[in-house]
Design a protein around this motif. Structure first.
Motif, PDB file in Angstrom:
ATOM      1  N   MET A   1       0.842  -1.192   0.000  1.00 20.33           N
ATOM      2  CA  MET A   1       0.000   0.000   0.000  1.00 20.33           C
ATOM      3  C   MET A   1       0.880   1.246   0.000  1.00 20.33           C
ATOM      4  N   GLU A   2       0.306   2.337  -0.461  1.00 23.66           N
ATOM      5  CA  GLU A   2       0.967   3.638  -0.384  1.00 23.66           C
ATOM      6  C   GLU A   2       0.250   4.474   0.675  1.00 23.66           C
ATOM      7  N   PHE A   3       1.020   4.982   1.629  1.00 24.36           N
ATOM      8  CA  PHE A   3       0.492   5.778   2.726  1.00 24.36           C
ATOM      9  C   PHE A   3       0.893   7.229   2.518  1.00 24.36           C
ATOM     10  N   LYS A   4      -0.102   8.112   2.461  1.00 28.68           N
ATOM     11  CA  LYS A   4       0.135   9.547   2.248  1.00 28.68           C
ATOM     12  C   LYS A   4       0.006  10.286   3.577  1.00 28.68           C
ATOM     13  N   SER A   5       1.058  11.014   3.955  1.00 30.82           N
ATOM     14  CA  SER A   5       1.064  11.760   5.215  1.00 30.82           C
ATOM     15  C   SER A   5       1.416  13.222   4.959  1.00 30.82           C
TER      16      SER A   5
ATOM     17  N   PRO B   1       6.230  14.713   7.937  1.00 32.42           N
ATOM     18  CA  PRO B   1       7.327  13.780   7.655  1.00 32.42           C
ATOM     19  C   PRO B   1       7.476  12.767   8.782  1.00 32.42           C
ATOM     20  N   LEU B   2       7.664  11.508   8.411  1.00 36.15           N
ATOM     21  CA  LEU B   2       7.737  10.427   9.393  1.00 36.15           C
ATOM     22  C   LEU B   2       9.026   9.625   9.293  1.00 36.15           C
ATOM     23  N   ASP B   3       9.897  10.000   8.359  1.00 44.64           N
ATOM     24  CA  ASP B   3      11.103   9.187   8.129  1.00 44.64           C
ATOM     25  C   ASP B   3      12.348  10.072   7.998  1.00 44.64           C
ATOM     26  N   ASN B   4      12.431  11.108   8.827  1.00 42.16           N
ATOM     27  CA  ASN B   4      13.602  11.998   8.863  1.00 42.16           C
ATOM     28  C   ASN B   4      13.854  12.715   7.541  1.00 42.16           C
ATOM     29  N   GLU B   5      12.786  13.082   6.851  1.00 43.18           N
ATOM     30  CA  GLU B   5      12.952  13.824   5.605  1.00 43.18           C
ATOM     31  C   GLU B   5      13.479  15.233   5.858  1.00 43.18           C
ATOM     32  N   ASP B   6      14.200  15.755   4.901  1.00 40.17           N
ATOM     33  CA  ASP B   6      14.719  17.115   4.965  1.00 40.17           C
ATOM     34  C   ASP B   6      13.614  18.083   4.532  1.00 40.17           C
ATOM     35  N   HIS B   7      13.124  18.904   5.478  1.00 33.95           N
ATOM     36  CA  HIS B   7      12.034  19.839   5.181  1.00 33.95           C
ATOM     37  C   HIS B   7      12.411  20.840   4.095  1.00 33.95           C
ATOM     38  N   GLY B   8      13.702  21.130   3.997  1.00 32.42           N
ATOM     39  CA  GLY B   8      14.122  22.123   3.031  1.00 32.42           C
ATOM     40  C   GLY B   8      14.128  21.610   1.599  1.00 32.42           C
ATOM     41  N   ILE B   9      14.103  20.293   1.442  1.00 28.40           N
ATOM     42  CA  ILE B   9      14.145  19.706   0.098  1.00 28.40           C
ATOM     43  C   ILE B   9      12.796  19.122  -0.301  1.00 28.40           C
TER      44      ILE B   9
ATOM     45  N   VAL C   1      -1.993 -10.060  10.806  1.00 18.22           N
ATOM     46  CA  VAL C   1      -1.373  -9.269   9.746  1.00 18.22           C
ATOM     47  C   VAL C   1      -0.019  -8.749  10.197  1.00 18.22           C
ATOM     48  N   LEU C   2       0.941  -8.772   9.274  1.00 16.36           N
ATOM     49  CA  LEU C   2       2.218  -8.088   9.449  1.00 16.36           C
ATOM     50  C   LEU C   2       2.138  -6.766   8.702  1.00 16.36           C
ATOM     51  N   LEU C   3       2.463  -5.669   9.379  1.00 19.18           N
ATOM     52  CA  LEU C   3       2.537  -4.374   8.721  1.00 19.18           C
ATOM     53  C   LEU C   3       3.945  -3.832   8.881  1.00 19.18           C
ATOM     54  N   LEU C   4       4.585  -3.472   7.778  1.00 19.09           N
ATOM     55  CA  LEU C   4       5.984  -3.063   7.783  1.00 19.09           C
ATOM     56  C   LEU C   4       6.191  -1.856   6.891  1.00 19.09           C
ATOM     57  N   SER C   5       7.198  -1.045   7.224  1.00 23.12           N
ATOM     58  CA  SER C   5       7.631   0.031   6.350  1.00 23.12           C
ATOM     59  C   SER C   5       9.094   0.324   6.645  1.00 23.12           C
ATOM     60  N   THR C   6       9.612   1.386   6.083  1.00 27.67           N
ATOM     61  CA  THR C   6      11.034   1.692   6.242  1.00 27.67           C
ATOM     62  C   THR C   6      11.345   2.368   7.574  1.00 27.67           C
ATOM     63  N   GLY C   7      10.336   2.667   8.361  1.00 27.40           N
ATOM     64  CA  GLY C   7      10.551   3.250   9.679  1.00 27.40           C
ATOM     65  C   GLY C   7       9.426   2.868  10.620  1.00 27.40           C
ATOM     66  N   LYS C   8       9.769   2.583  11.864  1.00 27.09           N
ATOM     67  CA  LYS C   8       8.763   2.169  12.841  1.00 27.09           C
ATOM     68  C   LYS C   8       7.733   3.264  13.094  1.00 27.09           C
ATOM     69  N   LYS C   9       8.166   4.525  13.067  1.00 28.51           N
ATOM     70  CA  LYS C   9       7.238   5.634  13.294  1.00 28.51           C
ATOM     71  C   LYS C   9       6.155   5.671  12.229  1.00 28.51           C
ATOM     72  N   ILE C  10       6.516   5.312  11.003  1.00 30.59           N
ATOM     73  CA  ILE C  10       5.534   5.283   9.915  1.00 30.59           C
ATOM     74  C   ILE C  10       4.416   4.310  10.250  1.00 30.59           C
ATOM     75  N   VAL C  11       4.779   3.125  10.721  1.00 29.70           N
ATOM     76  CA  VAL C  11       3.786   2.096  11.037  1.00 29.70           C
ATOM     77  C   VAL C  11       2.990   2.490  12.275  1.00 29.70           C
ATOM     78  N   ASP C  12       3.636   3.094  13.269  1.00 37.83           N
ATOM     79  CA  ASP C  12       2.922   3.561  14.463  1.00 37.83           C
ATOM     80  C   ASP C  12       1.808   4.532  14.081  1.00 37.83           C
ATOM     81  N   VAL C  13       2.145   5.520  13.257  1.00 43.76           N
ATOM     82  CA  VAL C  13       1.160   6.518  12.840  1.00 43.76           C
ATOM     83  C   VAL C  13       0.100   5.880  11.947  1.00 43.76           C
ATOM     84  N   LEU C  14       0.514   4.997  11.066  1.00 40.63           N
ATOM     85  CA  LEU C  14      -0.421   4.306  10.179  1.00 40.63           C
ATOM     86  C   LEU C  14      -1.507   3.582  10.979  1.00 40.63           C
ATOM     87  N   ILE C  15      -1.091   2.850  12.007  1.00 41.51           N
ATOM     88  CA  ILE C  15      -2.044   2.074  12.805  1.00 41.51           C
ATOM     89  C   ILE C  15      -2.934   2.996  13.628  1.00 41.51           C
TER      90      ILE C  15
END
Length: 223
Positions: A44-48, A51-59, A77-91
């Motif tokens: 799935m694609e999650f739109k937020s 920023p949940l994965d240490n993105e650079d706000h300036g870029i 169900v297993l739910l996974l992404s590239t960062g735990k914070k992403i999954v925490d917020v998703l749930i």
């Protein structure tokens, strides 16, 4: 290229049947990537808007898009992404606001798992162990150990009965390569590489299930 993914093993309590990908994607911020389904996994694609994965706000600017890996079996169900914070917020902010009853994390009996592997290392070995040490009071509250085979170390065997493990890494016995890291709160992390690695992770969960080390109604082997 291998990518570290983090997330949780969860279950849907009181589920009327198998959990569907549509049950998980009711939020308008989630989109099923139907063209990417592979070897039993959904994506799935999650739109937020934050920023949940240490993105650079300036870029980068919102919305921020995150890929979600999903493996379903019955009400589990297993739910996974590239960062735990992403999954925490998703749930918390997306799935559990539309799904009733809410998804809950499974409880993994990590301390029992550690003892089982040390006593009967027939398939797996320990690549890391995180422990609480209540026997030592405030003088020593926790320990973390890492190695090719932690459970085979004399020091670890001498003190393991005075510790309570809450997180560990499992590796293949034949070549000592780590497969996955597991936490008592249902947390799971591993390097996503290919179908073989995905199946290895599923196999470790089946190993836990077969040894009664998962506290949910996890009664079926992942298919």
């Amino acid at each position: 290229m291998a990518q570290l993914v983090n997330g949780y093993l969860l279950f849907w309590p009181g589920s009327p049947g198998n959990i569907k990908i549509e049950d998980l994607s009711q939020s308008s911020n989630l989109r099923i990537m139907s063209n990417e389904r592979a070897y039993g996994w959904d994506f799935m694609e999650f739109k937020s808007n934050i920023p949940l994965d240490n993105e650079d706000h300036g870029i980068l600017s919102p919305p921020y898009l995150y890929k979600i890996m999903c493996r379903r079996s019955g009400p589990r169900v297993l739910l996974l992404s590239t960062g735990k914070k992403i999954v925490d917020v998703l749930i918390e902010k997306e799935i559990n606001t539309t799904l009733s009853p809410n998804l809950r994390p499974a409880h993994l009996k990590i301390n029992d798992l550690v003892h089982l592997i040390v006593k009967s290392p027939d398939r797996y070995l320990l690549t890391s162990v995180y422990c609480r040490t209540p026997a030592y009071g405030a003088d020593l509250q926790s320990l973390s150990m890492f190695g090719d085979d932690v459970g085979n170390a004399e020091l670890f065997r001498e003190i393991m009965d005075r510790m309570t493990a809450y997180r560990c890494g499992l590796g293949r016995l034949r070549d000592r390569k780590e497969i996955v890291r597991l936490g008592s709160d249902g947390a799971i992390s591993f390097f996503w590489e290919n179908e073989r690695r995905a199946k290895e992770v599923e196999s470790t969960l089946n190993y836990l299930k077969n040894n009664n080390l998962i506290e949910t109604d996890w009664n079926e082997v992942l298919k």
